[in-house]
Design a protein around this motif. Structure first.
Motif, PDB file in Angstrom:
ATOM      1  N   ASP A 152       2.125   4.983   0.845  1.00 40.28           N
ATOM      2  CA  ASP A 152       2.095   5.912   1.968  1.00 40.28           C
ATOM      3  C   ASP A 152       2.130   7.311   1.368  1.00 40.28           C
ATOM      4  O   ASP A 152       3.201   7.862   1.105  1.00 40.28           O
ATOM      5  CB  ASP A 152       3.291   5.675   2.883  1.00 40.28           C
ATOM      6  N   MET A 191       0.833  -1.177   0.000  1.00 35.60           N
ATOM      7  CA  MET A 191       0.000   0.000   0.000  1.00 35.60           C
ATOM      8  C   MET A 191       0.882   1.247   0.000  1.00 35.60           C
ATOM      9  O   MET A 191       1.926   1.275   0.651  1.00 35.60           O
ATOM     10  CB  MET A 191      -0.913  -0.011   1.226  1.00 35.60           C
ATOM     11  N   ILE A 243      -6.721   5.854  -3.988  1.00 33.61           N
ATOM     12  CA  ILE A 243      -6.900   4.550  -3.355  1.00 33.61           C
ATOM     13  C   ILE A 243      -5.498   3.952  -3.152  1.00 33.61           C
ATOM     14  O   ILE A 243      -4.972   3.253  -4.027  1.00 33.61           O
ATOM     15  CB  ILE A 243      -7.773   3.612  -4.223  1.00 33.61           C
ATOM     16  N   PRO A 244      -4.861   4.262  -2.007  1.00 34.55           N
ATOM     17  CA  PRO A 244      -3.478   3.835  -1.786  1.00 34.55           C
ATOM     18  C   PRO A 244      -3.272   2.334  -1.914  1.00 34.55           C
ATOM     19  O   PRO A 244      -2.243   1.880  -2.428  1.00 34.55           O
ATOM     20  CB  PRO A 244      -3.160   4.315  -0.376  1.00 34.55           C
ATOM     21  N   GLU A 245      -4.248   1.527  -1.453  1.00 37.96           N
ATOM     22  CA  GLU A 245      -4.060   0.077  -1.501  1.00 37.96           C
ATOM     23  C   GLU A 245      -4.055  -0.466  -2.930  1.00 37.96           C
ATOM     24  O   GLU A 245      -3.544  -1.554  -3.180  1.00 37.96           O
ATOM     25  CB  GLU A 245      -5.102  -0.652  -0.639  1.00 37.96           C
ATOM     26  N   HIS A 246      -4.593   0.303  -3.865  1.00 38.50           N
ATOM     27  CA  HIS A 246      -4.597  -0.129  -5.266  1.00 38.50           C
ATOM     28  C   HIS A 246      -3.695   0.738  -6.143  1.00 38.50           C
ATOM     29  O   HIS A 246      -3.685   0.566  -7.366  1.00 38.50           O
ATOM     30  CB  HIS A 246      -6.024  -0.142  -5.823  1.00 38.50           C
ATOM     31  N   HIS A 247      -2.992   1.674  -5.522  1.00 41.13           N
ATOM     32  CA  HIS A 247      -2.051   2.545  -6.234  1.00 41.13           C
ATOM     33  C   HIS A 247      -2.751   3.281  -7.388  1.00 41.13           C
ATOM     34  O   HIS A 247      -2.210   3.408  -8.480  1.00 41.13           O
ATOM     35  CB  HIS A 247      -0.857   1.735  -6.782  1.00 41.13           C
TER      36      HIS A 247
END
Length: 185
Positions: A3, A1, A94-98
């Motif tokens: 940051d 994920m 959406i950090p978890e999906h870049h």
């Protein structure tokens, strides 16, 4: 994920433009932009009602920066950095999906000169190089030929078409989804 760290906000420069932080001094120009019937033709949103609404919007833009959930720049000509002529940014990060979504609007007086292509290219570079996004999405009204041309000029490809998935002004509207992948290293 990922940051994400959006502050301090990077100022972006292109040959003709400065993309800088939106400030309370931009409220009148932003109000004019977000109430212009031409600008709103394909943005599928209601116009703002007051300068107070714009001041609240600027507050939400600052909150998004502080919470690392979105970034929106004022677009200004390099020779007149104080005068907002548009906005461009990345939101729905959406950090978890870049992944993030690009959004933009430009004063009709500045249309047709390639300014938004210049601004959007800088924002995409920032998204890929600084934020390390893997993909950037563009969600457009399928009738907005100018926006589709802009996205395609930048290398975006259509990846989805949703029928009547958005309700605005008493009708169901379609959406076309475009995406751009990070350049391969």
């Amino acid at each position: 994920m990922l940051d994400l760290q959006l502050l301090p906000l990077a100022e972006l420069r292109t040959p003709r433009l400065v993309l800088r932080r939106i400030t309370p001094a931009d409220a009148p120009a932003l109000f004019a932009l977000r109430t212009d019937a031409q600008v709103l033709t394909y943005l599928d949103r209601e116009p703002e009602n007051s300068l107070a609404d714009i001041e609240a919007l600027i507050g939400r833009i600052d909150e998004n920066l502080a919470s690392n959930t979105g970034v929106n720049w004022a677009v200004a000509r390099a020779e007149d950095e104080a005068q907002l002529i548009g906005t461009c940014g990345l939101w729905r990060l959406i950090p978890e999906h870049h992944r993030g979504e690009i959004g933009y609007m430009l004063s009709p007086a500045a249309w047709g000169a390639g300014l938004m292509a210049e601004a959007a290219a800088a924002v995409c570079r920032y998204g890929f190089e600084q934020l390390k996004l893997h993909s950037i999405e563009g969600n457009v009204n399928p009738h907005n030929a100018a926006s589709i041309r802009l996205l395609e000029q930048l290398g975006f490809v259509r990846e989805a078409y949703f029928r009547e998935n958005y309700y605005c002004r008493g009708q169901f509207l379609d959406s076309a989804i475009y995406s751009l992948l990070a350049p391969r290293q």
